[in-house]
Design a protein around this motif. Structure first.
Motif, PDB file in Angstrom:
ATOM      1  N   PHE A 416       0.812  -1.219   0.000  1.00 18.03           N
ATOM      2  CA  PHE A 416       0.000   0.000   0.000  1.00 18.03           C
ATOM      3  C   PHE A 416       0.845   1.268   0.000  1.00 18.03           C
ATOM      4  O   PHE A 416       0.500   2.252  -0.651  1.00 18.03           O
ATOM      5  N   ILE A 417       1.972   1.264   0.754  1.00 20.10           N
ATOM      6  CA  ILE A 417       2.791   2.479   0.842  1.00 20.10           C
ATOM      7  C   ILE A 417       4.087   2.352   0.051  1.00 20.10           C
ATOM      8  O   ILE A 417       4.991   3.177   0.188  1.00 20.10           O
ATOM      9  N   ASN A 418       4.177   1.344  -0.812  1.00 18.13           N
ATOM     10  CA  ASN A 418       5.430   1.066  -1.512  1.00 18.13           C
ATOM     11  C   ASN A 418       5.833   2.161  -2.506  1.00 18.13           C
ATOM     12  O   ASN A 418       7.019   2.318  -2.829  1.00 18.13           O
ATOM     13  N   GLN A 419       4.852   2.931  -3.000  1.00 19.13           N
ATOM     14  CA  GLN A 419       5.192   4.010  -3.948  1.00 19.13           C
ATOM     15  C   GLN A 419       6.153   5.012  -3.334  1.00 19.13           C
ATOM     16  O   GLN A 419       7.051   5.525  -4.018  1.00 19.13           O
ATOM     17  N   ILE A 420       5.964   5.305  -2.058  1.00 22.03           N
ATOM     18  CA  ILE A 420       6.796   6.319  -1.418  1.00 22.03           C
ATOM     19  C   ILE A 420       8.209   5.779  -1.149  1.00 22.03           C
ATOM     20  O   ILE A 420       9.138   6.548  -0.908  1.00 22.03           O
ATOM     21  N   ASP A 421       8.392   4.456  -1.224  1.00 18.52           N
ATOM     22  CA  ASP A 421       9.728   3.863  -1.120  1.00 18.52           C
ATOM     23  C   ASP A 421      10.486   3.990  -2.440  1.00 18.52           C
ATOM     24  O   ASP A 421      11.650   4.381  -2.453  1.00 18.52           O
ATOM     25  N   ILE A 422       9.828   3.633  -3.520  1.00 20.55           N
ATOM     26  CA  ILE A 422      10.554   3.536  -4.794  1.00 20.55           C
ATOM     27  C   ILE A 422      10.605   4.862  -5.554  1.00 20.55           C
ATOM     28  O   ILE A 422      11.462   5.037  -6.416  1.00 20.55           O
ATOM     29  N   ALA A 423       9.713   5.787  -5.234  1.00 22.89           N
ATOM     30  CA  ALA A 423       9.707   7.083  -5.924  1.00 22.89           C
ATOM     31  C   ALA A 423       9.033   8.126  -5.043  1.00 22.89           C
ATOM     32  O   ALA A 423       7.922   8.565  -5.328  1.00 22.89           O
ATOM     33  N   PRO A 424       9.701   8.549  -3.954  1.00 30.49           N
ATOM     34  CA  PRO A 424       9.057   9.470  -3.006  1.00 30.49           C
ATOM     35  C   PRO A 424       8.515  10.735  -3.659  1.00 30.49           C
ATOM     36  O   PRO A 424       7.421  11.201  -3.320  1.00 30.49           O
ATOM     37  N   ARG A 425       9.271  11.295  -4.592  1.00 34.52           N
ATOM     38  CA  ARG A 425       8.879  12.570  -5.200  1.00 34.52           C
ATOM     39  C   ARG A 425       7.586  12.449  -6.007  1.00 34.52           C
ATOM     40  O   ARG A 425       6.828  13.410  -6.146  1.00 34.52           O
ATOM     41  N   TYR A 426       7.342  11.278  -6.559  1.00 37.55           N
ATOM     42  CA  TYR A 426       6.171  11.060  -7.414  1.00 37.55           C
ATOM     43  C   TYR A 426       5.083  10.258  -6.699  1.00 37.55           C
ATOM     44  O   TYR A 426       4.164   9.748  -7.354  1.00 37.55           O
ATOM     45  N   ALA A 427       5.177  10.142  -5.373  1.00 34.82           N
ATOM     46  CA  ALA A 427       4.284   9.236  -4.635  1.00 34.82           C
ATOM     47  C   ALA A 427       2.812   9.579  -4.825  1.00 34.82           C
ATOM     48  O   ALA A 427       1.971   8.691  -4.966  1.00 34.82           O
ATOM     49  N   GLY A 428       2.468  10.875  -4.822  1.00 35.42           N
ATOM     50  CA  GLY A 428       1.069  11.256  -4.985  1.00 35.42           C
ATOM     51  C   GLY A 428       0.523  10.847  -6.335  1.00 35.42           C
ATOM     52  O   GLY A 428      -0.561  10.253  -6.444  1.00 35.42           O
ATOM     53  N   PHE A 429       1.280  11.129  -7.394  1.00 39.37           N
ATOM     54  CA  PHE A 429       0.859  10.769  -8.743  1.00 39.37           C
ATOM     55  C   PHE A 429       0.765   9.252  -8.909  1.00 39.37           C
ATOM     56  O   PHE A 429      -0.220   8.733  -9.431  1.00 39.37           O
ATOM     57  N   LEU A 430       1.804   8.540  -8.423  1.00 42.10           N
ATOM     58  CA  LEU A 430       1.820   7.092  -8.561  1.00 42.10           C
ATOM     59  C   LEU A 430       0.716   6.445  -7.738  1.00 42.10           C
ATOM     60  O   LEU A 430       0.123   5.449  -8.155  1.00 42.10           O
ATOM     61  N   PHE A 431       0.434   7.010  -6.580  1.00 48.97           N
ATOM     62  CA  PHE A 431      -0.658   6.447  -5.790  1.00 48.97           C
ATOM     63  C   PHE A 431      -1.990   6.671  -6.497  1.00 48.97           C
ATOM     64  O   PHE A 431      -2.910   5.852  -6.364  1.00 48.97           O
ATOM     65  N   GLY A 432      -2.099   7.775  -7.229  1.00 52.62           N
ATOM     66  CA  GLY A 432      -3.306   7.987  -8.018  1.00 52.62           C
ATOM     67  C   GLY A 432      -3.500   6.874  -9.034  1.00 52.62           C
ATOM     68  O   GLY A 432      -4.607   6.357  -9.219  1.00 52.62           O
ATOM     69  N   ILE A 433      -2.397   6.476  -9.699  1.00 55.51           N
ATOM     70  CA  ILE A 433      -2.480   5.377 -10.662  1.00 55.51           C
ATOM     71  C   ILE A 433      -2.788   4.070  -9.939  1.00 55.51           C
ATOM     72  O   ILE A 433      -3.666   3.302 -10.346  1.00 55.51           O
TER      73      ILE A 433
END
Length: 510
Positions: A416-433
């Motif tokens: 669930f929170i893995n986006q902020i591990d692999i790409a912190p700067r893009y976490a909001g956008f990636l979580f949207g996807i």
């Protein structure tokens, strides 16, 4: 030990090998109690409590909104009462009397499935643009407006239902449209606020508000329906959401740099530990690298698998408790809510445990995420299958469903929170996807459940649970094979790339 100026826990490792993860070292952490970052987590927790109260209220209220004593419009389906009544209960599940003047509607199981899934058709539309804009402008405005707009629309639910099922369907789509930006906005906020050593606990504390909201909604909705009538559910929930929004816009800030009540020590700790990743990603994005990232696809697919069972139970569990187990409305709401109380506790505790494992270097970030994802997907599958074999044993069924959703909460500290591990700067956008993929089951699962269960039999519900368990297990396999906790090369800033290059040159020269 304090963080030196310019140091970032997110800094790339000198060795760019695919098998190497940056080490996260111990740092001196300012007090957490009453800190700005934990106050923010508390506000987001309450916000997601409202998000789920506004989302889930229809799941129980629809049991009271539907006139079950009316003839079946199709004329060829009848309820097969295989399960006996629960011990000590009278058969009140077939007709929930409402206060005088409160309308009830003749909606069949397919119509109810479409109404319960309608929210997610709108929810799918705003995840990606919401995440992209929140990453650029900050998450405060999007999370606040998302809840506020949904709350206002919730106040109109009784009117829409009076006009007809099509109007109610459209209203629920609009509510989903408003709430679609909330989770990506949360991730955009934590990109700027969450030090890497506290990511799991801060994010899971915030996200556990959703489980608590489901618990509150399912617990109180049945009682409100019987005491005040189902329209009161939507008036109370909508008003509470508006009230939360007022406090949100007064007390919350997008960035620790602009927060008016944060201490200098805490501000420096957050900024220095996050480093360059705690800034907006700008208008340009590395789309091709994202599309070709197998680790990102593992997150997308696993998130979609994990949410199938969650949304199936979230939207359809009260109906199952009513039609198959024959619980009265108040008991239905209470028993349907229990799994979400357990899940909320599991979400928070798993976040604390994950941070402890990472901080003490017991496991790498990748291994920690995979452990919690495996527990959060495989164990719920086992208990969903157990529900099928429990037959009509009311106690076992409620126990297995509670354990399934409780253990499913561990997944939050995983994929669930893995986006902020692999790409912190893009976490909001990636979580949207990610949440777009994850929300597809929210739209489809209630409709599939409606078709599987149109004859109201145990065999139909067995299909529902088998499908959910199988999809969960498939997600666990995919993430175990392809998941990662490393910051991806395409997610690094120019400053971090330059630093990585200097470190590489130094290692070569030595």
């Amino acid at each position: 030990m304090a963080l030196p100026s310019g140091y970032s826990i997110n800094s790339a490792a000198a060795n760019d090998s695919k098998n190497t993860e940056p080490l996260i070292g111990s740092v001196e952490v300012p007090p957490r109690c009453c800190s700005a970052r934990f106050n923010l987590a508390s506000m987001i927790f309450l916000g997601f409590t409202m998000v789920y109260v506004l989302r889930v209220n229809l799941s129980v209220a629809i049991v009271a909104m539907v006139n079950n004593t009316a003839p079946d419009p199709a004329g060829n389906h009848s309820v097969i009462d295989i399960c006996p009544l629960p011990s000590g209960h009278k058969n009140t599940s077939d007709n929930f009397q409402q206060p005088a003047g409160v309308p009830q509607y003749n909606w069949d199981s397919k119509t109810q499935g479409w109404l319960l899934g309608a929210f997610f058709f709108g929810y799918l539309c705003t995840q990606i643009p919401g995440g992209y804009l929140a990453g650029q402008y900050g998450g405060k405005i999007f999370l606040g407006l998302g809840v506020l707009c949904t709350a206002v629309l919730t106040l109109l639910t009784p009117l829409a239902a009076k006009w007809g099922s099509y109007w109610l369907f459209a209203l629920r789509v609009l509510e989903g449209f408003g709430e679609g930006v909330t989770y990506p906005a949360m991730m955009a906020l934590w990109t700027r606020w969450a030090p890497p050593l506290e990511r799991s606990r801060l994010t899971t504390l915030s996200a556990s508000g959703g489980n608590f909201g489901a618990f509150v909604a399912l617990l109180l909705t049945g009682y409100i329906c019987q005491m005040l009538g189902w329209p009161a559910v939507f008036y109370i929930c909508g008003s509470a959401g508006c009230l939360w929004a007022v406090f949100w816009f007064i007390f919350v800030s997008d960035d620790p740099r602009t927060h008016r009540r944060i201490s200098e020590e805490e501000r420096d700790y957050i900024i220095n530990s996050i480093g360059p990743q705690g800034t907006g990603h700008g208008w340009s994005l590395p789309f091709l690298s994202m599309v070709l990232s197998i680790h990102l696809w593992a997150i997308f697919i696993t998130q979609m698998c994990s949410t199938w069972a969650f949304y199936t139970l979230l939207t359809s569990l009260p109906t199952y408790m009513n039609v198959i187990l024959h619980f009265d409305l108040q008991t239905n709401g209470f028993l349907s809510s229990l799994p979400y109380l357990g899940s909320g506790l599991s979400v928070w505790l798993s976040g604390v445990a994950a941070d402890a494992l990472i901080e003490r270097r017991v496991f790498s970030v990748t291994v920690v995420r995979k452990i919690f994802t495996l527990v959060g997907l495989l164990m719920p599958s086992v208990f969903l299958v157990a529900v099928i074999y429990a037959g009509c044993n009311h106690i076992l069924i409620v126990t297995f469903l509670t354990l399934s959703l409780t253990l499913g909460g561990c997944n939050t500290a995983g994929v669930f929170i893995n986006q902020i591990d692999i790409a912190p700067r893009y976490a909001g956008f990636l979580f949207g996807i990610t949440n777009t993929f994850g929300s597809i089951p929210g739209a489809v699962a209630p409709i599939v459940t409606g078709y599987f269960t149109e004859d109201h039999t145990l065999a139909g519900w067995a299909k529902v649970f088998w499908v959910a368990a199988g999809i969960n297990a498939g997600g666990a396999v995919i993430y175990t094979l392809f998941g990662s906790g490393r910051v991806q090369p395409w997610a690094l800033t120019e400053e971090e790339r330059a630093e990585a290059e200097r470190n590489r040159n130094r290692s070569i020269s030595h």
